[in-house]
Write a protein that holds these residues in place. Structure first.
Motif, PDB file in Angstrom:
ATOM      1  N   UNK A   1     -47.384 -15.393  -9.604  1.00  0.00           N
ATOM      2  CA  UNK A   1     -47.380 -15.559 -11.058  1.00  0.00           C
ATOM      3  C   UNK A   1     -47.106 -17.013 -11.416  1.00  0.00           C
TER       4      UNK A   1
ATOM      5  N   UNK B   1     -41.405  -1.702  -8.526  1.00  0.00           N
ATOM      6  CA  UNK B   1     -39.951  -1.477  -8.416  1.00  0.00           C
ATOM      7  C   UNK B   1     -39.620  -0.060  -8.830  1.00  0.00           C
TER       8      UNK B   1
ATOM      9  N   UNK C   1     -41.469 -14.060 -18.874  1.00  0.00           N
ATOM     10  CA  UNK C   1     -40.989 -12.689 -19.057  1.00  0.00           C
ATOM     11  C   UNK C   1     -41.502 -11.793 -17.960  1.00  0.00           C
ATOM     12  N   UNK C   2     -42.694 -12.108 -17.490  1.00  0.00           N
ATOM     13  CA  UNK C   2     -43.231 -11.246 -16.478  1.00  0.00           C
ATOM     14  C   UNK C   2     -42.493 -11.398 -15.159  1.00  0.00           C
ATOM     15  N   UNK C   3     -41.847 -12.539 -14.913  1.00  0.00           N
ATOM     16  CA  UNK C   3     -41.089 -12.658 -13.664  1.00  0.00           C
ATOM     17  C   UNK C   3     -39.596 -12.436 -13.861  1.00  0.00           C
TER      18      UNK C   3
ATOM     19  N   UNK D   1     -42.591  -8.255  -3.401  1.00  0.00           N
ATOM     20  CA  UNK D   1     -42.129  -8.646  -4.721  1.00  0.00           C
ATOM     21  C   UNK D   1     -42.104 -10.176  -4.850  1.00  0.00           C
TER      22      UNK D   1
ATOM     23  N   UNK E   1     -48.971  -9.781 -13.369  1.00  0.00           N
ATOM     24  CA  UNK E   1     -48.032  -9.951 -12.262  1.00  0.00           C
ATOM     25  C   UNK E   1     -46.739  -9.188 -12.547  1.00  0.00           C
ATOM     26  N   UNK E   2     -46.265  -9.308 -13.783  1.00  0.00           N
ATOM     27  CA  UNK E   2     -45.023  -8.632 -14.161  1.00  0.00           C
ATOM     28  C   UNK E   2     -45.184  -7.129 -14.186  1.00  0.00           C
TER      29      UNK E   2
ATOM     30  N   UNK F   1     -47.327  -5.227 -12.495  1.00  0.00           N
ATOM     31  CA  UNK F   1     -47.406  -4.691 -11.128  1.00  0.00           C
ATOM     32  C   UNK F   1     -46.018  -4.670 -10.499  1.00  0.00           C
ATOM     33  N   UNK F   2     -45.328  -5.799 -10.622  1.00  0.00           N
ATOM     34  CA  UNK F   2     -44.008  -5.899  -9.993  1.00  0.00           C
ATOM     35  C   UNK F   2     -43.052  -4.839 -10.534  1.00  0.00           C
ATOM     36  N   UNK F   3     -43.026  -4.696 -11.843  1.00  0.00           N
ATOM     37  CA  UNK F   3     -42.091  -3.751 -12.455  1.00  0.00           C
ATOM     38  C   UNK F   3     -42.432  -2.320 -12.065  1.00  0.00           C
TER      39      UNK F   3
ATOM     40  N   UNK G   1     -45.550 -11.555  -5.308  1.00  0.00           N
ATOM     41  CA  UNK G   1     -46.063 -11.339  -6.664  1.00  0.00           C
ATOM     42  C   UNK G   1     -45.466 -12.360  -7.629  1.00  0.00           C
TER      43      UNK G   1
ATOM     44  N   UNK H   1     -38.063  -9.833 -14.655  1.00  0.00           N
ATOM     45  CA  UNK H   1     -37.664  -8.582 -14.019  1.00  0.00           C
ATOM     46  C   UNK H   1     -37.344  -8.760 -12.538  1.00  0.00           C
TER      47      UNK H   1
END
Lengths: 407, 431
Positions: free
Chosen positions: B36, A289, B305-307, B29, A281-282, A284-286, B32, B309
């Protein structure tokens, strides 16, 4: 050139890159170190299982496996051993034993045990009893009535070194035979259930008690690596082709352990996928962006004639770099933390009874297995690239006109 | 629905409304991020329920085969298992307990280690005396019979011409002894008074529990036979008590302790619950739970950590906007609040969705069960068989999401506090 470009691109926004890298690092660290810890536990179970008179490969007289009775015996053990010595590598160890169920009793207690007649020299490196005793002394070649028992049995029977223990078992003639032994040594095993189960006497004493001449009931073979058991067992089977004996590997003899190993392997894959999904998830999101910020740039590149496939490639290269660097750092961190812990092991003796229930000892030594590390990295990098294909495709599909309209 | 709308509106502050709209400025966003969070909640709810479900199966099968919920024993019997440590006069104690609230069933057992011989083989085994009528109410023994029949209700004991007394044999022991239903066995052991105890028995049934240890080492005979063979008189070794549910165990235990000691027959007796009787069981559950906790905590940190951002970007993309807001008089505190509302809203949406989906998925599995027959051997070792049913409870449904909630909010604090150091003029010149 492409690499340099990608490298500079990922450091345009260092904070964002670092954060997503931390997610990848923690993810991989978690995958590898927790797997190493669990592997340590599983290996411990396997080692315990194999050392508890199982061995990597075991040769039984036909019928003994289903019905462990003294009625089934091997008569020509020396011949068999010298035969298989030719095909097995040096460093392999062989132990010959008599093993039967018996009843042990003294004045106050009685209980079922497994009587093992052994040659203490041969047991070295094959089973736990080869490591010697904790108290008293080990049985010697010349001992006639000496017996070595486990600490837990000693306590259960309320007895001590020097006292007598009477063993009763069915002899070769189907009659009950009994004989008094003197306890000369006490061994400690990792599990108290083992200490309660096995009592050891001299091979010749056991033979004499049971009236079996020079026969034995099993040959236990210890290889240099547990993984080689199956191919070697096959070779031995081909070599001997004897209908009177049966050959088993530790996986056949410890089916529970094998089943547990299979479940465990499945669980690891599942665990990797779950942790990866959390990272994905992180990622893809990053990457989304990063791509959206640069839409004008991609539009311009397109207008200058850059092929969509090249844009796709450059975005994938960026996320690939991110993943690989994160993975490397994660691996290093995991290797470091596991090495730190593995030196001393993790002592969980506070929960000792629970571990016994699972057949483990209470000090765990984490162990990194290459297979797991490869799998973890493959999951993260390959699946990571796969999910980055979505933002990359977004970037490659943009037309110059759309890009200019993009804020 | 204008009615509902106007009803709710007064409660929502301007800040909340702004936060809600800001959240949906970039729907992709947001989705997503919410997914998560939702994913983490679903995994946690399912896995926790699964763990608890398997523990319940483990505990219940252990109780149903061996120990019962509670046992009344002579002091010292549990540690020594000596045939001499008996409950001398079990009947008054049994009657007293049977009359108590919450108690489902009471029975008695007696155990002695003996040599068991068939025509061909001899093995040592634990001979257990059970009450043919009461035993099926407490344990699964009767259901486990694979061939033959359970012990008859009224065994005819004694008499030189009488049929030998019936016995139930574990499947592995029967295989080792090479006996079938109808065959004869001899039992040779030591009686309570030290005399030789010997009897001839007929195998009337063979049971298979799936627990090798149990199937290989036990033989059951009627308690009356046991008492006469082992010179026990009326005495037994264990009084087994089953209660309505696991949660009633402590109350009943207390009640028994309080009242049994007043009986003349209750002297020197102790009461033990299943936890004390099978100490490895709770500890192994604790180990599994602790391991699970570590796994799930680390998973949530990876999610966090993945969220992170997303939350950070929500601040840095909008630096100009915040600069303008500050310039027209919005206090930094209010901006922090706004940002926390934003991340809070995303978390709430994610957690709520996670709870709904997680409970839904878990519930489906709870109804249909998870077929583990591919790995049945290992589960049998731990006393489970066939299917595992996750056990959804308020704890398993909420503990995981709560953890996700706390860690996510902690993560959201970092970007929100970044705002405090912001200067309006610098912020506005930011591209």
């Amino acid at each position: 050139m492409e690499f340099q470009l990608a490298w500079r691109n990922i450091w345009r926004n260092p904070r964002r890159t670092v954060i997503i890298m931390i997610a990848v690092i923690i993810g991989l660290w978690t995958m590898i170190s927790l797997t190493a810890l669990s592997r340590g536990m599983v290996n411990d179970m396997i080692e315990n299982g194999i050392a508890t008179l199982t061995g990597d490969i075991k040769i039984y007289p036909a019928g003994y496996h289903d019905d462990p009775s003294v009625a089934y015996r091997i008569g020509d053990a020396d011949q068999i051993v010298s035969g298989i010595k030719k095909i097995l590598p040096a460093g392999t160890r062989y132990a010959r034993r008599i093993k039967v169920n018996a009843v042990a009793s003294n004045a106050r207690h009685s209980g079922g045990v497994t009587l093992a007649g052994i040659d203490p020299e041969m047991e070295k490196g094959v089973s736990f009893i080869g490591n010697g005793v904790a108290d008293g002394r080990m049985i010697a070649e010349t001992d006639k009535n000496a017996i070595v028992v486990g600490q837990a049995l000693l306590e259960k029977f309320d007895t001590r070194i020097g006292h007598k223990l009477i063993l009763m078992a069915q002899g070769a003639d189907n009659e009950i035979t009994s004989r008094a032994f003197q306890i000369i040594g006490v061994y400690r095993a990792k599990l108290t259930s083992t200490e309660k189960q096995y009592v050891f006497v001299n091979l010749s004493a056991a033979r004499k008690m049971l009236g079996v001449g020079t026969d034995i009931s099993e040959i236990s073979i210890s290889l240099t690596s547990h993984d080689e058991a199956e191919p070697f067992a096959r070779e031995i089977r081909e070599l001997l082709e004897d209908p009177d004996i049966e050959i088993y590997t530790w996986k056949d003899l410890l089916p529970m352990l094998k089943a547990y190993l299979d479940i465990f392997d499945g669980f690891i894959v599942l665990w990797f996928l779950v942790v990866f999904a959390a990272m994905a998830f992180g990622i893809i999101n990053t990457m989304l962006m990063a791509v959206y910020e640069r839409m004008r740039e991609f539009g311009l590149l397109k207008a200058l004639g850059m092929k969509p496939s090249l844009i796709l490639r450059s975005v994938l290269l960026e996320s690939g770099m991110l993943l690989v660097i994160g993975a490397l750092a994660g691996n290093l961190l995991a290797a470091g933390s596991v090495a730190m812990v593995a030196a001393k092991g993790i002592d969980l003796s506070a929960l000792a009874t629970g571990f016994e229930y699972f057949g483990m000892s209470s000090v765990i030594y984490p162990e990194i297995v290459t297979k797991d590390v490869v799998l973890a990295n493959a999951v993260v990098v390959i699946l990571g690239l796969a999910v980055s294909a979505y933002p990359a495709a977004k970037a490659s599909r943009i037309t110059p006109v759309e890009a200019m309209a993009h804020v | 629905m204008p009615m509902a709308h106007s009803h709710v509106r007064p409660k929502i502050t301007l800040d909340m409304k702004m936060a809600w709209r800001n959240v949906w400025r970039n729907p992709r966003r947001t989705w997503l991020t919410v997914s998560a969070i939702c994913f983490a909640c679903v995994v946690l709810i399912f896995m926790l329920s699964f763990q608890f479900g398997s523990y319940e199966t483990m505990i219940n099968s252990s109780i149903k085969i061996n120990t019962g919920h509670l046992q009344v024993l002579a002091r010292g019997y549990f540690d020594e298992k000596s045939i001499r440590k008996v409950v001398e006069n079990p009947d008054p104690v049994k009657e007293l307990i049977a009359g108590m609230d919450l108690v489902e069933a009471v029975t008695v057992r007696a155990n002695a280690f003996s040599l068991v011989s068939s025509q061909k083989r001899t093995y040592g085994a634990m001979v257990v005396g059970v009450d043919p009528v009461l035993e099926p109410r407490v344990s699964r023994l009767k259901e486990l019979i694979r061939s033959g029949e359970f012990l008859p209700d009224t065994p005819e004991s004694g008499g030189p011409d009488a049929e030998p007394d019936p016995a139930l044999v574990g499947a592995l022991l029967a295989r080792n002894l090479k006996v079938r239903v109808g065959d004869e066995l001899t039992v040779l052991g030591q009686g309570r008074d030290g005399s030789v105890a010997a009897a001839i028995l007929t195998v009337c049934g063979i049971y298979e529990s799936g627990m090798d240890e149990f199937d290989r080492n036990t033989l059951h005979i009627p308690i009356k036979t046991f008492q006469s063979v082992y010179s026990m008189g009326p005495a037994v070794h264990e009084i087994i008590v089953n209660v309505n549910s696991l949660t009633d165990v402590p109350a009943v235990k207390k009640n028994i302790i309080n009242r049994v000691n007043h009986l003349p027959a209750g002297e020197g007796l102790v009461v033990m619950d299943w936890d004390e009787l099978v100490p490895g069981l709770t500890q192994s559950i604790r180990i599994d739970l602790v391991m699970g906790m570590i796994f799930w905590l680390l998973l949530v940190i990876v999610v966090a950590f993945s969220i992170l951002n997303t939350f950070l970007m929500a601040v840095f993309e909008r630096t100009r906007e915040f600069g303008v807001m500050m310039a027209i008089g919005t206090t930094p505190q209010r901006l922090v609040k706004l940002l926390l509302y934003e991340s809070g809203l995303m978390t709430v949406v994610g957690v709520c969705m996670g709870i709904v989906i997680g409970c839904g998925v878990t519930w489906v599995f709870q109804v249909y069960g998870i077929d583990m027959s591919g790995s049945s051997e290992i589960l049998e070792q731990y006393g489970m068989s066939g299917r595992i049913y996750p056990r959804l409870s308020p704890v398993t449904a909420l503990a995981g999401p709560l953890l996700v909630w706390i860690i996510t909010l902690a993560v959201a604090l970092y970007p929100a506090l970044k705002i405090k150091g912001m200067k309006p003029v610098e912020a506005m010149t930011h591209i």
